[in-house]
Design an enzyme around this catalytic site. Structure first.
Site, PDB file in Angstrom:
ATOM      1  N   TYR A  23       0.827  -1.215   0.000  1.00 57.52           N
ATOM      2  CA  TYR A  23       0.000   0.000   0.000  1.00 57.52           C
ATOM      3  C   TYR A  23       0.862   1.267   0.000  1.00 57.52           C
ATOM      4  CZ  TYR A  23      -4.390  -2.496   0.316  1.00 57.52           C
ATOM      5  OH  TYR A  23      -5.475  -3.275   0.017  1.00 57.52           O
ATOM      6  N   TYR A 151     -14.191  -3.765   3.313  1.00 55.79           N
ATOM      7  CA  TYR A 151     -12.815  -4.202   3.048  1.00 55.79           C
ATOM      8  C   TYR A 151     -12.593  -5.479   3.846  1.00 55.79           C
ATOM      9  CZ  TYR A 151      -7.806  -4.670   2.923  1.00 55.79           C
ATOM     10  OH  TYR A 151      -6.538  -5.192   2.749  1.00 55.79           O
ATOM     11  N   ASP A 239     -16.568 -10.548  10.032  1.00 55.57           N
ATOM     12  CA  ASP A 239     -15.139 -10.320   9.864  1.00 55.57           C
ATOM     13  C   ASP A 239     -14.695  -9.369  10.975  1.00 55.57           C
ATOM     14  OD1 ASP A 239     -12.627  -9.461   9.234  1.00 55.57           O
ATOM     15  OD2 ASP A 239     -13.088  -8.849   7.178  1.00 55.57           O
ATOM     16  N   LYS A 268      -5.019  -9.958  13.138  1.00 61.76           N
ATOM     17  CA  LYS A 268      -4.404  -8.768  13.739  1.00 61.76           C
ATOM     18  C   LYS A 268      -4.073  -8.898  15.236  1.00 61.76           C
ATOM     19  CE  LYS A 268      -6.059  -5.416  10.357  1.00 61.76           C
ATOM     20  NZ  LYS A 268      -4.825  -4.909   9.766  1.00 61.76           N
TER      21      LYS A 268
HETATM   22  N1  PLP Z   1     -10.651  -7.826   7.319  1.00 62.75           N
HETATM   23  C1  PLP Z   1     -10.657  -6.609   7.865  1.00 62.75           C
HETATM   24  C2  PLP Z   1     -11.936  -6.082   8.457  1.00 62.75           C
HETATM   25  C3  PLP Z   1      -9.512  -5.816   7.871  1.00 62.75           C
HETATM   26  O1  PLP Z   1      -9.550  -4.594   8.386  1.00 62.75           O
HETATM   27  C4  PLP Z   1      -8.343  -6.361   7.311  1.00 62.75           C
HETATM   28  C5  PLP Z   1      -7.095  -5.557   7.276  1.00 62.75           C
HETATM   29  O2  PLP Z   1      -7.064  -4.400   7.559  1.00 62.75           O
HETATM   30  C6  PLP Z   1      -8.368  -7.637   6.752  1.00 62.75           C
HETATM   31  C7  PLP Z   1      -9.541  -8.351   6.788  1.00 62.75           C
HETATM   32  C8  PLP Z   1      -7.140  -8.228   6.128  1.00 62.75           C
HETATM   33  O3  PLP Z   1      -6.227  -8.569   7.111  1.00 62.75           O
HETATM   34  P1  PLP Z   1      -4.694  -8.841   6.726  1.00 62.75           P
HETATM   35  O4  PLP Z   1      -4.131  -7.514   6.337  1.00 62.75           O
HETATM   36  O5  PLP Z   1      -4.099  -9.373   7.999  1.00 62.75           O
HETATM   37  O6  PLP Z   1      -4.678  -9.823   5.624  1.00 62.75           O
END
Ligand code: PLP
Length: 429
Positions: A23, A151, A239, A268
């Site tokens: 990014y 996202y 998610d 995370k």
């Molecule tokens: N799902 C959500 C809600 C996110 O905010 C993110 C990343 O910011 C992801 C999935 C993707 O996670 P990763 O960057 O660990 O692949």
């Protein structure tokens, strides 16, 4: 030039020759922070500067950097068992972590599938749902529903579930179609009715759409979504890669909204932000859709480092800290402090909205005349640079300035974050 700035400059120059950052527009962003250490809420740079990590290093660092309990757990586990494949083998850290996650998670979830990061946790959830429909004799159920602005990560399935704007237009020809709705019960109901027996499931970021600019929506939508998914017999995927582990003031956003999803994606903060590990939690009926005497009806998904023992040990130490330190309450206190200091800015002509939930505080700025609004706003890089000059790491999402600090952030550090955000607003107009 003293030795430290020279070392920092040399590192950045070597980086520029060999690296490609995530990014990052290398045509515009030429000065990555040369980080040599981190402790608590602070990053230490090679040139001797310290920078307050007000975004928890992409929302992952939960307790603060270098927490001695997590560091010790990692070291101890590395000595005992560094890694073993997870197909046909098991180990205590993976089993115990699954037990603990299931005990803390919303009800009805009974199985844990490990992967490596948030995107793969989402990928796993989507694939589980798709294959389960296939094996249950409803292969026509291929249409997922997702939210506008969503996202869910950068792998192909996660990109398909995400909104193509602002990142993924180029990949559209490669992505499966997803019906996208606003977080409104009527819109979701209409989508489920239109799709009928083609509907596969719904995926949401509960309560907060992080990458979309810390957009909040009402818990009532999640309760309606739960009801509608149950009525239409389709799974609800939550998610919580971002919202999990206290960010919204509850351990999980689903609990804050009072709903139980059919699948829960975590990443995370799972390891306290120290090592890559993710998990997809699923219900027993979903697991049973894969139980068979025919071998190939298993779930054909597994990463080399699935359930890595060191990462699981870090996650267990992080979960213990979540309980002992009441991390959700701490994060909520931090969010309240920062939001209170920023409250007078609500009336500022450059501010469109101040948003706050748990430990998440966001200030959406009005785009300036003639300027491109949204993520692509050129101001984001300038805001980031100016925040760094004040000793604070922020990474604005376009016109949205936000803070998501770790749970160790002190009252004084909160004040520094708020003062920095306020100064950026003052210089915006
Ligand atoms: N799902 C959500 C809600 C996110 O905010 C993110 C990343 O910011 C992801 C999935 C993707 O996670 P990763 O960057 O660990 O692949």
């Amino acid at each position: 030039m003293s030795a430290a700035p020279e070392r920092a400059a040399e590192l950045v120059a070597r980086d520029a020759r060999v690296l490609w950052h995530p990014y990052t527009q290398h045509g515009l962003e030429r000065d990555p922070l040369p980080v040599v250490g981190a402790a608590g809420a602070w990053l230490e740079l090679a040139d001797g500067r310290r920078v307050l990590d007000a975004i928890s290093s992409w929302w992952a660092c939960l307790h603060g950097h270098g927490h001695p309990r997590i560091v010790a757990a990692i070291a101890e586990q590395a000595r005992a068992l560094d890694h073993v494949l997870f197909a046909g083998a098991t180990h205590e850290p993976a089993v115990r972590l699954a037990e603990e996650l299931l005990a803390l998670a919303p009800p009805d979830l009974s199985r844990v599938f490990y992967s490596d990061d948030g995107s793969t946790a989402v990928e796993v959830a989507l694939k589980m749902v798709a294959q389960a429909w296939h094996q249950r004799g409803e292969p026509q159920r291929t249409a997922f529903i997702a939210l506008k602005g969503a996202y869910h990560g950068d792998t192909f399935g996660a990109m398909a579930a995400g909104d193509p704007e602002p990142f993924f237009r180029a990949f559209e020809p490669f992505l499966f179609a997803v019906l996208r709705v606003e977080p409104e019960a009527e819109a979701l109901q209409a989508a489920l009715e239109v799709l009928g027996t083609r509907a596969a499931g719904l995926i949401v970021e509960p309560l907060v759409q992080g990458a979309a600019g810390m957009r909040l929506y009402a818990p009532e939508f999640l309760r309606s979504a739960r009801e509608l998914c149950t009525r239409h017999g389709v799974p609800l995927i939550a998610d919580e890669v971002f919202t999990g582990f206290g960010r919204t003031g509850a351990l999980f956003a689903c609990q804050r909204a009072g709903i139980a999803p059919d699948l829960l994606c975590l990443g995370k903060g799972l390891t306290g932000g120290t090592l890559p590990l993710a998990a997809t939690l699923a219900t027993e009926p979903l697991f049973e859709a894969f139980l068979h005497t025919e071998r190939t009806r298993f779930f054909p998904h597994g990463h080399t480092f699935t359930a890595n023992p060191i990462a699981c040990a870090a996650a267990l130490a992080s979960l213990a800290l979540c309980r002992e330190d009441d991390v959700p309450t701490r994060l909520a206190r931090i969010g309240t402090r920062i939001a209170a200091e920023l409250a007078p800015l609500k009336e500022h002509p450059s501010v469109r909205e101040l948003r706050h939930l748990g430990g998440i505080v966001a200030l959406e700025l009005r785009p300036r005349a003639g300027e491109r609004p949204g993520y692509g706003s050129a101001r984001a890089l300038e805001l980031r640079r100016r925040a760094l000059e004040r000793g604070v790491l922020l990474r604005p999402l376009g016109d949205v300035l936000y803070a998501v600090p770790p749970a160790c952030t002190s009252a004084e550090e909160c004040a520094l974050v708020a003062r920095t955000m306020a100064a950026l607003v003052e210089g915006w107009g």
